[in-house]
Write an enzyme that holds these catalytic residues in place. Structure first.
Site: not given
Ligand code: THF
Length: 315
Positions: A59, A81, A145, A177, A197, A217, A220, A260
């Site tokens: 990413e 994403w 981004y 700075r 974010c 800002r 999660d 959440y």
């Molecule tokens: N929206 C929400 N609700 N939470 C977020 O963390 C988030 N992000 C990005 C954009 N919108 C968001 C997306 N980033 C995972 C991790 C980062 C993300 C989105 C999802 C996730 O599901 N991680 C899992 C593993 C997933 C996998 O193996 O495919 C985990 O267990 O960590 C904030 O940047």
């Protein structure tokens, strides 16, 4: 170690305000929280659950390339994403499959719907990977981004490569700075799949060490923040590497820091676990420029985490 993160989890569980949110999921939330990670003490990838570092790294390389299309992520088997691009697709004129309105919430509540959703998502991914025209249209997240980092549009019709300029300034003017990169471009917010974010970050050089502070800002805490900490730690290491500096602190400042309500059980499980030693980051010393790094040049050693903990992402 990762205690700063675990302390934040406990703080929000104990003091969080029950707050509704855009996604309809519900959160426990506090406003204003800061963590600090000393990057010389190890790479801050959580050990109390497995965090998939390959996804964090691909990413970040995607941001650095200035890419805003999920196709690159899918080519690296990175699905984090997908939901945001999928949303544009199923809300478009061209989409003619079953109604996918509110798929995030409904896929968790309705098993029959979830099957349909998984099926539509698989087809969507196939098309993004195999159909260039489709990918150009529906893999695109808008001016997110990558675009703001590398190609910020100016009022005179030109563009600014914020990341390149920032790295240059760190080299020639380390006491500055103003070592700042902003992704918050009010004019373009309405066109983004999701407003950034990670709104703004600043670098700081002292004693031969490069530090970074991020203003986020909205965070999660269970799914996003572990990724974000690792991502900015890696960015700091990459830039320090190019500039001949050591990595200093990563300071993480969060606006709305939330858990959440459908992640509370998972966080409680995680908090019962004993943190382990942090891993170490190894960068290929033959690569000099941040812009030339590929996945094979980034390696993590000594990562021995507790098992992963699954949780649904709020869309
Ligand atoms: N929206 C929400 N609700 N939470 C977020 O963390 C988030 N992000 C990005 C954009 N919108 C968001 C997306 N980033 C995972 C991790 C980062 C993300 C989105 C999802 C996730 O599901 N991680 C899992 C593993 C997933 C996998 O193996 O495919 C985990 O267990 O960590 C904030 O940047």
């Amino acid at each position: 170690g990762e205690n700063a993160y675990l302390d934040m989890c406990r703080h929000v569980l104990d003091n969080g305000f029950k707050k509704e949110d855009r996604t309809g999921t519900g959160t426990l939330s506090v406003f204003g929280y800061q963590m600090r990670f000393d990057l010389s003490k190890g790479f801050p990838l959580l050990t109390t659950k497995r965090v998939p570092f390959r996804l964090v790294a691909s990413e970040l390389l995607w941001f650095i390339k200035g890419d805003t299309n999920i196709r690159y992520l899918l080519q690296h088997n990175n699905n984090i994403w997908n939901e945001w691009a999928f949303k544009n697709w199923v809300e478009s004129e061209e989409y003619s499959g079953p109604d996918m309105k509110d798929f995030g919430l409904r896929s968790q509540q309705d098993e029959e719907f979830n099957k349909q959703y998984q099926n539509e998502m698989e087809q969507f991914k196939e098309r993004i990977l195999n159909d260039e025209g489709f990918a150009a249209k529906y893999g695109e997240l808008g001016p997110v981004y990558g675009k703001q980092w590398r190609e910020w549009e100016t009022t005179t019709g030109g563009s600014i490569d914020q990341l390149k300029d920032l790295i240059e300034q760190i080299k020639v003017n380390p006491d500055s700075r103003r070592l700042i990169l902003s992704s918050w471009s009010p004019e373009f917010i309405p066109m983004m799949g999701l407003p950034p974010c990670h709104t703004l970050f600043q670098f700081y050089v002292a004693d031969g060490k490069l530090s970074c502070q991020l203003y986020q800002r909205s965070g999660d805490i269970f799914l996003g923040i572990p990724f974000n900490i690792a991502s900015y730690a890696l960015l700091t290491h990459l830039i320090a590497h190019e500039c001949g500096l050591e990595a200093g602190d990563f300071v993480h400042t969060i606006g709305d820091a939330h858990i959440y309500t459908n992640h509370i059980e998972q966080i409680t499980t995680q908090l019962d676990r004993e943190p382990r030693a942090l891993p170490q980051l190894k960068l290929n010393s033959e690569v000099k420029s941040v812009f030339d790094f590929e996945m094979k040049d980034i390696e993590l050693t000594g990562y021995d985490p507790h098992p992963s903990i699954k949780a649904p992402v709020a869309v």
